[in-house]
Design an enzyme around this catalytic site. Structure first.
Site, short mmCIF file in Angstrom:
data_model
loop_
_atom_site.label_atom_id
_atom_site.label_comp_id
_atom_site.label_asym_id
_atom_site.label_seq_id
_atom_site.Cartn_x
_atom_site.Cartn_y
_atom_site.Cartn_z
N CYS A 1 0.90 -1.16 0.00
CA CYS A 1 0.00 0.00 0.00
C CYS A 1 0.93 1.21 0.00
O CYS A 1 1.25 1.76 1.04
CB CYS A 1 -0.87 -0.02 1.25
SG CYS A 1 -1.96 -1.44 1.34
N ALA A 2 1.39 1.59 -1.16
CA ALA A 2 2.66 2.33 -1.25
C ALA A 2 2.56 3.85 -1.32
O ALA A 2 3.50 4.55 -0.95
CB ALA A 2 3.43 1.82 -2.46
N ASN B 1 6.91 7.59 0.32
CA ASN B 1 8.11 7.89 1.12
C ASN B 1 8.85 6.62 1.52
O ASN B 1 10.07 6.55 1.47
CB ASN B 1 7.73 8.67 2.39
CG ASN B 1 7.64 10.15 2.12
OD1 ASN B 1 8.15 10.63 1.12
ND2 ASN B 1 6.98 10.88 3.00
N LYS B 2 8.06 5.62 1.90
CA LYS B 2 8.70 4.37 2.36
C LYS B 2 9.28 3.62 1.16
O LYS B 2 10.30 2.94 1.29
CB LYS B 2 7.71 3.53 3.15
CG LYS B 2 7.26 4.24 4.42
CD LYS B 2 6.29 3.44 5.25
CE LYS B 2 5.68 4.27 6.36
NZ LYS B 2 4.63 5.22 5.91
N ASP C 1 -0.96 0.46 -5.20
CA ASP C 1 -1.90 1.33 -4.49
C ASP C 1 -3.17 1.42 -5.33
O ASP C 1 -3.12 1.20 -6.54
CB ASP C 1 -1.32 2.72 -4.23
CG ASP C 1 -1.95 3.39 -3.01
OD1 ASP C 1 -1.33 3.42 -1.93
OD2 ASP C 1 -3.11 3.86 -3.13
N CYS D 1 -0.24 4.31 11.24
CA CYS D 1 -0.09 5.54 12.02
C CYS D 1 -1.33 5.68 12.91
O CYS D 1 -1.88 6.76 13.07
CB CYS D 1 0.12 6.76 11.12
SG CYS D 1 -1.16 6.99 9.90
N1 SAM Z 1 3.24 3.67 2.62
C1 SAM Z 1 2.81 4.97 2.18
C2 SAM Z 1 3.95 5.96 2.35
O1 SAM Z 1 4.82 5.76 3.16
O2 SAM Z 1 3.96 6.96 1.65
C3 SAM Z 1 1.55 5.41 2.90
C4 SAM Z 1 0.43 4.44 2.73
S1 SAM Z 1 -1.12 4.98 3.32
C5 SAM Z 1 -0.99 4.73 5.00
C6 SAM Z 1 -2.17 3.69 2.84
C7 SAM Z 1 -2.34 3.57 1.34
O3 SAM Z 1 -3.01 2.33 1.10
C8 SAM Z 1 -3.19 4.63 0.71
O4 SAM Z 1 -2.46 5.30 -0.27
C9 SAM Z 1 -4.37 3.86 0.07
O5 SAM Z 1 -4.75 4.39 -1.17
C10 SAM Z 1 -3.75 2.49 -0.08
N2 SAM Z 1 -4.70 1.35 -0.14
C11 SAM Z 1 -5.88 1.20 0.48
N3 SAM Z 1 -6.42 0.01 0.17
C12 SAM Z 1 -5.57 -0.61 -0.65
C13 SAM Z 1 -5.56 -1.88 -1.31
N4 SAM Z 1 -6.56 -2.73 -1.15
N5 SAM Z 1 -4.51 -2.19 -2.10
C14 SAM Z 1 -3.49 -1.32 -2.27
N6 SAM Z 1 -3.45 -0.11 -1.65
C15 SAM Z 1 -4.46 0.23 -0.87
#
Ligand code: SAM
Length: 464
Positions: A232-233, A237-238, A256, A355
Protein backbone atom coordinates in the site's frame (compact mmCIF):
# COMPACT_ATOMS: atom_id res chain seq x y z
CA UNK A 1 4.21 16.19 58.79
CA UNK A 2 4.38 12.63 57.47
CA UNK A 3 4.99 12.01 53.75
CA UNK A 4 1.49 10.77 52.87
CA UNK A 5 -0.31 13.59 54.69
CA UNK A 6 2.03 16.13 53.06
CA UNK A 7 1.31 14.68 49.61
CA UNK A 8 -2.44 14.73 50.30
CA UNK A 9 -2.18 18.38 51.41
CA UNK A 10 -0.43 19.28 48.13
CA UNK A 11 -3.15 17.50 46.13
CA UNK A 12 -5.83 19.39 48.06
CA UNK A 13 -4.00 22.67 47.42
CA UNK A 14 -3.85 21.87 43.69
CA UNK A 15 -7.57 21.13 43.66
CA UNK A 16 -8.33 24.45 45.37
CA UNK A 17 -6.07 26.25 42.90
CA UNK A 18 -3.65 27.45 45.63
CA UNK A 19 -0.68 27.16 43.25
CA UNK A 20 1.32 24.85 41.03
CA UNK A 21 2.76 21.54 42.11
CA UNK A 22 6.31 22.89 42.53
CA UNK A 23 5.38 25.86 44.68
CA UNK A 24 3.02 23.81 46.86
CA UNK A 25 5.69 21.16 47.41
CA UNK A 26 8.33 23.77 48.29
CA UNK A 27 5.95 25.61 50.60
CA UNK A 28 4.88 22.42 52.37
CA UNK A 29 7.93 22.55 54.67
CA UNK A 30 8.25 18.82 54.21
CA UNK A 31 12.01 18.15 54.60
CA UNK A 32 12.43 15.81 51.58
CA UNK A 33 11.05 17.86 48.71
CA UNK A 34 12.21 15.50 45.95
CA UNK A 35 10.51 12.53 47.58
CA UNK A 36 7.32 14.52 48.06
CA UNK A 37 7.40 15.92 44.51
CA UNK A 38 7.84 12.43 43.04
CA UNK A 39 4.99 10.98 45.08
CA UNK A 40 2.60 13.81 44.20
CA UNK A 41 3.49 13.67 40.49
CA UNK A 42 3.05 9.93 40.28
CA UNK A 43 -0.23 10.00 42.21
CA UNK A 44 -1.48 12.63 39.79
CA UNK A 45 -0.36 10.56 36.81
CA UNK A 46 -2.31 7.58 38.10
CA UNK A 47 -5.23 9.72 39.27
CA UNK A 48 -7.86 8.46 36.75
CA UNK A 49 -6.91 4.84 37.55
CA UNK A 50 -6.93 5.54 41.30
CA UNK A 51 -10.39 7.06 41.07
CA UNK A 52 -11.68 3.90 39.39
CA UNK A 53 -10.03 1.75 42.07
CA UNK A 54 -11.46 3.83 44.91
CA UNK A 55 -14.94 3.71 43.47
CA UNK A 56 -14.76 0.00 42.57
CA UNK A 57 -13.46 -1.02 45.99
CA UNK A 58 -15.79 1.37 47.90
CA UNK A 59 -12.85 2.22 50.17
CA UNK A 60 -14.11 5.71 51.03
CA UNK A 61 -17.51 4.35 52.02
CA UNK A 62 -15.84 1.77 54.29
CA UNK A 63 -13.40 4.32 55.81
CA UNK A 64 -15.48 7.44 56.36
CA UNK A 65 -12.66 9.31 58.15
CA UNK A 66 -10.18 8.80 55.33
CA UNK A 67 -9.87 12.03 53.25
CA UNK A 68 -10.16 11.28 49.49
CA UNK A 69 -6.77 12.80 48.53
CA UNK A 70 -5.00 10.86 51.24
CA UNK A 71 -6.77 7.70 50.04
CA UNK A 72 -5.40 8.33 46.54
CA UNK A 73 -1.84 8.74 47.80
CA UNK A 74 -2.05 5.59 49.95
CA UNK A 75 -3.55 3.46 47.20
CA UNK A 76 -0.99 4.77 44.72
CA UNK A 77 1.92 3.84 46.98
CA UNK A 78 0.41 0.49 47.95
CA UNK A 79 -0.27 -0.73 44.40
CA UNK A 80 2.05 1.21 42.11
CA UNK A 81 4.68 2.83 44.32
CA UNK A 82 7.05 1.65 47.01
CA UNK A 83 4.43 -0.41 48.87
CA UNK A 84 3.72 1.79 51.90
CA UNK A 85 7.14 1.93 53.53
CA UNK A 86 5.92 4.50 56.07
CA UNK A 87 2.55 5.76 57.19
CA UNK A 88 1.75 4.54 60.71
CA UNK A 89 -1.99 4.13 61.22
CA UNK A 90 -2.79 5.04 57.60
CA UNK A 91 -0.54 2.24 56.43
CA UNK A 92 -2.39 -0.24 58.65
CA UNK A 93 -5.72 1.04 57.36
CA UNK A 94 -4.74 0.76 53.69
CA UNK A 95 -3.29 -2.70 54.18
CA UNK A 96 -6.58 -3.93 55.62
CA UNK A 97 -8.11 -3.21 52.20
CA UNK A 98 -5.21 -4.53 50.15
CA UNK A 99 -6.91 -7.72 48.88
CA UNK A 100 -9.98 -5.80 47.72
CA UNK A 101 -7.89 -3.14 45.99
CA UNK A 102 -5.69 -5.71 44.25
CA UNK A 103 -8.77 -7.59 43.05
CA UNK A 104 -10.18 -4.33 41.69
CA UNK A 105 -6.88 -3.59 39.89
CA UNK A 106 -6.87 -7.07 38.34
CA UNK A 107 -10.47 -6.57 37.21
CA UNK A 108 -9.57 -3.25 35.59
CA UNK A 109 -6.67 -4.83 33.69
CA UNK A 110 -8.84 -7.67 32.42
CA UNK A 111 -11.50 -5.16 31.39
CA UNK A 112 -8.91 -3.09 29.47
CA UNK A 113 -7.10 -6.21 28.17
CA UNK A 114 -3.66 -5.17 29.41
CA UNK A 115 -1.17 -6.85 31.74
CA UNK A 116 1.12 -3.99 32.77
CA UNK A 117 0.02 -1.31 35.21
CA UNK A 118 1.35 1.49 33.01
CA UNK A 119 -0.82 0.36 30.11
CA UNK A 120 -3.82 1.49 32.16
CA UNK A 121 -2.65 5.07 31.81
CA UNK A 122 -4.03 7.27 29.06
CA UNK A 123 -1.30 8.62 26.78
CA UNK A 124 0.21 11.79 28.21
CA UNK A 125 -0.71 15.09 26.64
CA UNK A 126 1.22 15.22 23.42
CA UNK A 127 3.27 17.95 21.85
CA UNK A 128 1.52 19.37 18.83
CA UNK A 129 2.89 18.78 15.33
CA UNK A 130 4.54 22.17 15.38
CA UNK A 131 6.55 21.12 18.44
CA UNK A 132 7.95 17.94 16.92
CA UNK A 133 11.46 18.16 15.46
CA UNK A 134 11.87 18.51 11.70
CA UNK A 135 13.33 15.19 10.53
CA UNK A 136 15.33 15.08 7.33
CA UNK A 137 16.13 11.71 5.76
CA UNK A 138 19.19 11.86 3.56
CA UNK A 139 18.46 10.21 0.23
CA UNK A 140 21.53 8.01 -0.12
CA UNK A 141 20.63 7.31 -3.75
CA UNK A 142 21.71 10.86 -4.56
CA UNK A 143 24.09 11.98 -1.86
CA UNK A 144 25.57 10.97 1.49
CA UNK A 145 25.08 12.14 5.06
CA UNK A 146 28.47 13.87 5.27
CA UNK A 147 27.77 16.01 2.20
CA UNK A 148 24.35 17.04 3.48
CA UNK A 149 25.85 17.98 6.85
CA UNK A 150 28.48 20.10 5.07
CA UNK A 151 25.77 21.73 2.98
CA UNK A 152 23.72 22.78 6.01
CA UNK A 153 26.84 23.99 7.82
CA UNK A 154 27.53 26.23 4.84
CA UNK A 155 23.95 27.51 5.14
CA UNK A 156 24.72 28.68 8.69
CA UNK A 157 23.48 25.71 10.72
CA UNK A 158 25.63 24.47 13.56
CA UNK A 159 26.12 20.68 13.63
CA UNK A 160 25.95 19.15 17.11
CA UNK A 161 27.23 15.66 16.23
CA UNK A 162 25.23 12.53 16.87
CA UNK A 163 22.56 12.77 19.57
CA UNK A 164 23.05 10.51 22.60
CA UNK A 165 19.59 10.76 24.08
CA UNK A 166 16.06 11.98 23.53
CA UNK A 167 17.07 14.96 25.65
CA UNK A 168 19.59 15.94 22.97
CA UNK A 169 16.77 15.92 20.41
CA UNK A 170 14.51 17.95 22.68
CA UNK A 171 17.28 20.49 23.14
CA UNK A 172 17.70 21.21 19.41
CA UNK A 173 16.84 24.85 18.81
CA UNK A 174 17.67 27.88 16.71
CA UNK A 175 20.06 27.08 13.85
CA UNK A 176 21.35 23.82 15.29
CA UNK A 177 21.00 20.28 13.99
CA UNK A 178 22.09 16.81 14.99
CA UNK A 179 22.27 13.25 13.68
CA UNK A 180 19.50 11.08 15.07
CA UNK A 181 20.39 8.64 17.84
CA UNK A 182 18.39 5.73 16.36
CA UNK A 183 18.39 5.96 12.57
CA UNK A 184 21.60 6.37 10.60
CA UNK A 185 20.56 8.55 7.65
CA UNK A 186 18.37 10.92 9.62
CA UNK A 187 19.16 14.51 10.61
CA UNK A 188 17.15 16.41 13.20
CA UNK A 189 16.39 20.14 13.05
CA UNK A 190 14.27 22.45 15.23
CA UNK A 191 10.54 21.98 14.91
CA UNK A 192 9.61 25.02 12.83
CA UNK A 193 12.34 24.57 10.21
CA UNK A 194 10.83 24.57 6.73
CA UNK A 195 12.86 23.01 3.95
CA UNK A 196 10.13 22.73 1.30
CA UNK A 197 11.86 25.38 -0.82
CA UNK A 198 15.36 24.16 -0.07
CA UNK A 199 17.29 23.02 -3.13
CA UNK A 200 18.19 19.74 -1.43
CA UNK A 201 14.50 18.98 -1.08
CA UNK A 202 13.41 20.13 -4.52
CA UNK A 203 16.22 18.09 -6.09
CA UNK A 204 15.38 14.92 -4.13
CA UNK A 205 18.62 14.85 -2.12
CA UNK A 206 16.68 14.96 1.14
CA UNK A 207 13.24 13.60 2.01
CA UNK A 208 11.12 15.34 4.66
CA UNK A 209 9.83 12.32 6.52
CA UNK A 210 8.84 11.83 10.15
CA UNK A 211 11.24 9.62 12.08
CA UNK A 212 8.56 7.04 12.96
CA UNK A 213 7.68 6.66 9.30
CA UNK A 214 11.33 5.77 8.58
CA UNK A 215 11.11 2.75 10.89
CA UNK A 216 9.28 0.32 8.55
CA UNK A 217 11.84 0.31 5.71
CA UNK A 218 14.75 0.47 8.16
CA UNK A 219 13.44 -2.57 10.04
CA UNK A 220 12.51 -4.47 6.89
CA UNK A 221 16.19 -4.14 6.01
CA UNK A 222 16.22 -5.84 2.58
CA UNK A 223 19.68 -6.67 1.25
CA UNK A 224 20.66 -5.00 -2.05
CA UNK A 225 19.33 -7.12 -4.91
CA UNK A 226 16.21 -8.33 -3.04
CA UNK A 227 12.74 -8.42 -4.55
CA UNK A 228 10.41 -6.39 -2.34
CA UNK A 229 6.69 -5.60 -2.37
CA UNK A 230 5.37 -2.30 -1.02
CA UNK A 231 1.74 -3.33 -0.76
CA UNK A 232 0.00 0.00 0.00
CA UNK A 233 2.66 2.33 -1.25
CA UNK A 234 1.43 5.82 -2.15
CA UNK A 235 2.57 8.55 -1.77
CA UNK A 236 5.81 6.60 -1.63
CA UNK A 237 8.11 7.89 1.12
CA UNK A 238 8.70 4.37 2.36
CA UNK A 239 9.18 3.09 -1.19
CA UNK A 240 11.95 5.60 -1.79
CA UNK A 241 13.52 4.63 1.54
CA UNK A 242 13.38 0.95 0.46
CA UNK A 243 15.05 1.84 -2.83
CA UNK A 244 17.83 3.63 -0.94
CA UNK A 245 18.40 0.58 1.29
CA UNK A 246 18.41 -1.64 -1.82
CA UNK A 247 20.88 0.81 -3.42
CA UNK A 248 18.56 0.67 -6.45
CA UNK A 249 19.58 -2.96 -6.94
CA UNK A 250 16.80 -5.51 -7.02
CA UNK A 251 13.12 -4.96 -7.71
CA UNK A 252 10.33 -3.13 -5.94
CA UNK A 253 6.71 -3.98 -6.79
CA UNK A 254 4.58 -1.13 -5.46
CA UNK A 255 0.77 -1.18 -5.35
CA UNK A 256 -1.90 1.33 -4.49
CA UNK A 257 -5.52 1.87 -5.41
CA UNK A 258 -5.51 5.66 -5.42
CA UNK A 259 -4.73 7.21 -8.82
CA UNK A 260 -3.96 10.70 -7.54
CA UNK A 261 -1.61 9.44 -4.86
CA UNK A 262 0.10 7.19 -7.41
CA UNK A 263 0.71 10.16 -9.70
CA UNK A 264 2.32 12.10 -6.83
CA UNK A 265 4.33 9.02 -6.00
CA UNK A 266 5.63 8.63 -9.52
CA UNK A 267 6.92 12.24 -9.52
CA UNK A 268 8.46 11.79 -6.09
CA UNK A 269 10.25 8.54 -7.01
CA UNK A 270 11.64 10.12 -10.18
CA UNK A 271 12.88 13.11 -8.22
CA UNK A 272 14.49 10.80 -5.65
CA UNK A 273 16.34 8.90 -8.39
CA UNK A 274 14.57 5.61 -7.71
CA UNK A 275 14.93 3.02 -10.45
CA UNK A 276 13.98 -0.65 -10.55
CA UNK A 277 10.40 -0.26 -9.42
CA UNK A 278 7.07 -1.29 -10.93
CA UNK A 279 4.14 0.84 -9.88
CA UNK A 280 0.68 -0.64 -10.30
CA UNK A 281 -2.74 0.78 -9.65
CA UNK A 282 -4.13 -2.40 -8.20
CA UNK A 283 -5.88 -3.64 -5.08
CA UNK A 284 -3.14 -5.60 -3.34
CA UNK A 285 -5.70 -8.21 -2.30
CA UNK A 286 -6.07 -9.12 -5.98
CA UNK A 287 -2.33 -9.61 -6.55
CA UNK A 288 -1.71 -13.32 -7.11
CA UNK A 289 1.04 -14.62 -4.77
CA UNK A 290 1.58 -17.59 -7.13
CA UNK A 291 2.35 -15.36 -10.12
CA UNK A 292 5.93 -16.33 -11.15
CA UNK A 293 6.69 -12.59 -11.25
CA UNK A 294 6.67 -12.58 -7.45
CA UNK A 295 8.49 -15.88 -6.96
CA UNK A 296 11.56 -14.09 -5.58
CA UNK A 297 9.74 -11.66 -3.29
CA UNK A 298 11.40 -12.16 0.09
CA UNK A 299 10.36 -8.89 1.78
CA UNK A 300 7.03 -7.09 2.08
CA UNK A 301 6.31 -3.69 3.56
CA UNK A 302 2.66 -3.40 4.51
CA UNK A 303 1.50 0.06 5.58
CA UNK A 304 -2.26 -0.16 4.96
CA UNK A 305 -4.95 2.48 5.31
CA UNK A 306 -5.75 3.08 8.97
CA UNK A 307 -7.66 5.51 11.18
CA UNK A 308 -4.62 7.84 11.28
CA UNK A 309 -5.28 8.44 14.97
CA UNK A 310 -1.55 8.83 15.62
CA UNK A 311 -1.16 11.80 13.30
CA UNK A 312 -0.77 15.04 15.22
CA UNK A 313 -1.02 17.21 12.11
CA UNK A 314 -4.80 16.88 12.00
CA UNK A 315 -6.77 19.98 11.18
CA UNK A 316 -8.80 21.47 14.04
CA UNK A 317 -12.24 19.93 14.09
CA UNK A 318 -11.18 16.87 12.16
CA UNK A 319 -12.54 13.74 13.80
CA UNK A 320 -9.66 12.02 15.59
CA UNK A 321 -11.60 9.15 17.13
CA UNK A 322 -13.08 6.73 14.58
CA UNK A 323 -16.46 5.18 15.34
CA UNK A 324 -16.42 1.57 16.59
CA UNK A 325 -17.88 0.49 13.23
CA UNK A 326 -15.15 2.25 11.25
CA UNK A 327 -12.48 0.80 13.51
CA UNK A 328 -13.91 -2.67 13.03
CA UNK A 329 -14.02 -2.26 9.26
CA UNK A 330 -10.42 -0.99 9.16
CA UNK A 331 -9.20 -3.81 11.39
CA UNK A 332 -11.01 -6.35 9.18
CA UNK A 333 -9.26 -4.97 6.08
CA UNK A 334 -5.90 -4.85 7.85
CA UNK A 335 -6.19 -8.49 8.96
CA UNK A 336 -7.16 -9.56 5.46
CA UNK A 337 -4.34 -7.71 3.77
CA UNK A 338 -1.77 -8.96 6.31
CA UNK A 339 -2.87 -12.58 5.80
CA UNK A 340 -2.67 -12.09 2.05
CA UNK A 341 0.85 -10.67 2.29
CA UNK A 342 1.99 -13.66 4.34
CA UNK A 343 0.85 -15.99 1.55
CA UNK A 344 3.68 -15.02 -0.83
CA UNK A 345 5.66 -18.24 -1.10
CA UNK A 346 9.23 -16.90 -0.88
CA UNK A 347 8.45 -14.31 1.80
CA UNK A 348 10.99 -14.20 4.61
CA UNK A 349 10.32 -10.97 6.42
CA UNK A 350 7.42 -8.53 6.60
CA UNK A 351 6.90 -5.22 8.32
CA UNK A 352 3.38 -4.21 9.26
CA UNK A 353 2.89 -0.57 10.23
CA UNK A 354 0.13 1.95 10.87
CA UNK A 355 -0.09 5.54 12.02
CA UNK A 356 -2.88 4.53 14.37
CA UNK A 357 -2.86 4.41 18.17
CA UNK A 358 -5.71 1.92 18.33
CA UNK A 359 -4.91 -1.52 19.64
CA UNK A 360 -7.61 -2.91 17.34
CA UNK A 361 -5.57 -1.86 14.26
CA UNK A 362 -2.21 -2.80 15.73
CA UNK A 363 -1.49 -5.50 18.32
CA UNK A 364 -4.90 -7.13 17.77
CA UNK A 365 -4.35 -7.43 14.00
CA UNK A 366 -0.87 -8.90 14.43
CA UNK A 367 -2.02 -11.32 17.12
CA UNK A 368 -5.06 -12.55 15.17
CA UNK A 369 -3.06 -13.15 11.98
CA UNK A 370 -0.16 -14.83 13.78
CA UNK A 371 -2.61 -17.19 15.46
CA UNK A 372 -4.22 -17.99 12.13
CA UNK A 373 -0.74 -18.74 10.67
CA UNK A 374 0.15 -21.30 13.35
CA UNK A 375 3.90 -21.69 13.55
CA UNK A 376 4.69 -20.43 10.04
CA UNK A 377 5.65 -16.89 11.13
CA UNK A 378 6.96 -15.36 14.34
CA UNK A 379 6.96 -11.87 15.75
CA UNK A 380 10.50 -10.48 15.92
CA UNK A 381 11.58 -8.56 19.00
CA UNK A 382 12.49 -5.61 16.83
CA UNK A 383 14.86 -2.82 17.80
CA UNK A 384 15.11 -3.77 21.50
CA UNK A 385 16.36 -0.40 22.67
CA UNK A 386 13.49 1.53 21.05
CA UNK A 387 11.89 3.12 24.12
CA UNK A 388 8.21 2.59 23.35
CA UNK A 389 6.91 -1.00 23.00
CA UNK A 390 3.69 -2.69 21.91
CA UNK A 391 0.84 -2.85 24.44
CA UNK A 392 1.04 -6.08 26.40
CA UNK A 393 -2.19 -7.47 25.00
CA UNK A 394 -0.72 -10.90 24.13
CA UNK A 395 2.47 -12.72 25.14
CA UNK A 396 5.39 -11.25 23.22
CA UNK A 397 3.52 -8.13 22.08
CA UNK A 398 6.39 -6.09 23.54
CA UNK A 399 8.31 -7.16 20.41
CA UNK A 400 6.23 -4.57 18.51
CA UNK A 401 7.22 -0.91 18.47
CA UNK A 402 5.09 2.08 19.21
CA UNK A 403 5.98 5.70 18.71
CA UNK A 404 4.39 8.81 20.12
CA UNK A 405 4.99 12.54 20.32
CA UNK A 406 5.67 12.30 24.04
CA UNK A 407 7.93 9.26 24.17
CA UNK A 408 9.77 9.35 20.85
CA UNK A 409 9.15 12.92 19.60
CA UNK A 410 7.43 11.58 16.50
CA UNK A 411 3.97 11.05 15.14
CA UNK A 412 2.03 8.23 16.79
CA UNK A 413 2.97 5.01 15.01
CA UNK A 414 3.00 1.22 15.30
CA UNK A 415 5.39 -1.28 13.73
CA UNK A 416 5.57 -5.08 13.89
CA UNK A 417 8.20 -7.23 12.20
CA UNK A 418 7.24 -10.78 11.23
CA UNK A 419 9.62 -13.45 10.05
CA UNK A 420 9.11 -16.89 8.55
CA UNK A 421 9.99 -19.70 10.96
CA UNK A 422 11.58 -23.08 10.48
CA UNK A 423 12.85 -24.65 7.30
CA UNK A 424 11.24 -22.06 5.05
CA UNK A 425 13.31 -19.33 6.63
CA UNK A 426 16.12 -18.90 4.16
CA UNK A 427 19.47 -17.68 5.33
CA UNK A 428 19.37 -15.31 2.37
CA UNK A 429 17.42 -12.55 4.04
CA UNK A 430 17.41 -13.34 7.74
CA UNK A 431 21.13 -13.43 8.36
CA UNK A 432 22.04 -9.76 8.19
CA UNK A 433 18.97 -8.89 10.21
CA UNK A 434 19.68 -11.51 12.88
CA UNK A 435 23.22 -10.23 13.11
CA UNK A 436 21.88 -6.72 13.55
CA UNK A 437 19.46 -7.75 16.29
CA UNK A 438 22.14 -9.74 18.12
CA UNK A 439 24.32 -6.70 18.08
CA UNK A 440 21.50 -4.62 19.48
CA UNK A 441 20.93 -7.11 22.32
CA UNK A 442 24.59 -7.48 23.08
CA UNK A 443 25.40 -3.83 23.20
CA UNK A 444 22.19 -2.85 24.88
CA UNK A 445 22.09 0.21 22.67
CA UNK A 446 19.84 -1.35 20.07
CA UNK A 447 20.78 1.16 17.47
CA UNK A 448 22.30 0.06 14.24
CA UNK A 449 23.43 3.65 14.08
CA UNK A 450 25.73 2.82 17.00
CA UNK A 451 27.36 0.03 15.05
CA UNK A 452 30.44 1.02 13.12
CA UNK A 453 29.40 1.89 9.59
CA UNK A 454 31.67 2.12 6.65
CA UNK A 455 32.00 5.65 5.37
CA UNK A 456 29.77 5.81 2.37
CA UNK A 457 31.21 6.29 -1.06
CA UNK A 458 30.56 9.92 -1.96
CA UNK A 459 27.82 10.23 -4.51
CA UNK A 460 26.95 13.23 -6.59
CA UNK A 461 28.18 16.30 -4.65
CA UNK A 462 25.52 18.53 -3.30
CA UNK A 463 25.50 21.99 -4.79
CA UNK A 464 24.17 25.03 -3.06
N1 SAM B 1 3.24 3.67 2.62
C1 SAM B 1 2.81 4.97 2.18
C2 SAM B 1 3.95 5.96 2.35
O1 SAM B 1 4.82 5.76 3.16
O2 SAM B 1 3.96 6.96 1.65
C3 SAM B 1 1.55 5.41 2.90
C4 SAM B 1 0.43 4.44 2.73
S1 SAM B 1 -1.12 4.98 3.32
C5 SAM B 1 -0.99 4.73 5.00
C6 SAM B 1 -2.17 3.69 2.84
C7 SAM B 1 -2.34 3.57 1.34
O3 SAM B 1 -3.01 2.33 1.10
C8 SAM B 1 -3.19 4.63 0.71
O4 SAM B 1 -2.46 5.30 -0.27
C9 SAM B 1 -4.37 3.86 0.07
O5 SAM B 1 -4.75 4.39 -1.17
C10 SAM B 1 -3.75 2.49 -0.08
N2 SAM B 1 -4.70 1.35 -0.14
C11 SAM B 1 -5.88 1.20 0.48
N3 SAM B 1 -6.42 0.01 0.17
C12 SAM B 1 -5.57 -0.61 -0.65
C13 SAM B 1 -5.56 -1.88 -1.31
N4 SAM B 1 -6.56 -2.73 -1.15
N5 SAM B 1 -4.51 -2.19 -2.10
C14 SAM B 1 -3.49 -1.32 -2.27
N6 SAM B 1 -3.45 -0.11 -1.65
C15 SAM B 1 -4.46 0.23 -0.87
Amino acid sequence: MALYSAAAAVLEGLERGDGGIKSLVYNSRFPHVRQLYALVSETLRYSPVLEKLLSGSALLQAEKKLPPQLAKVLVYDLLFGKGLKCGGRWKALARRHRARLEAELARLKVQQKVSRNEDLLAPAASPTASQLPRYVRVNTLKTCVEDVIDFFKRQGYSYQGKADSMEDLRAISKKKFTSDLHLPDLLVFPSQTDFHDNVLYTSGHIILQDKASCLPAFLLDPAAGSHVIDACAAPGNKTSHLAALLKNKGQIFAFDVDTKRLATMNTMLMRAGVTGFQLAQQDFLTVDPRDPKYARVTHILLDPSCSGSGMVTRQPGEEAAPSPERLQALAGFQRKVLSHALSFPALQRLVYSTCSLHREENEDVVHAVLQEQGSAFRLVNAFPSWPCRGLSTFPGAEGCLRASPTDTLTQGFFVAVLERCGEGAAALSSLPVAAKENLQHREGTGTTAAAPRKRKRKKQRVKE
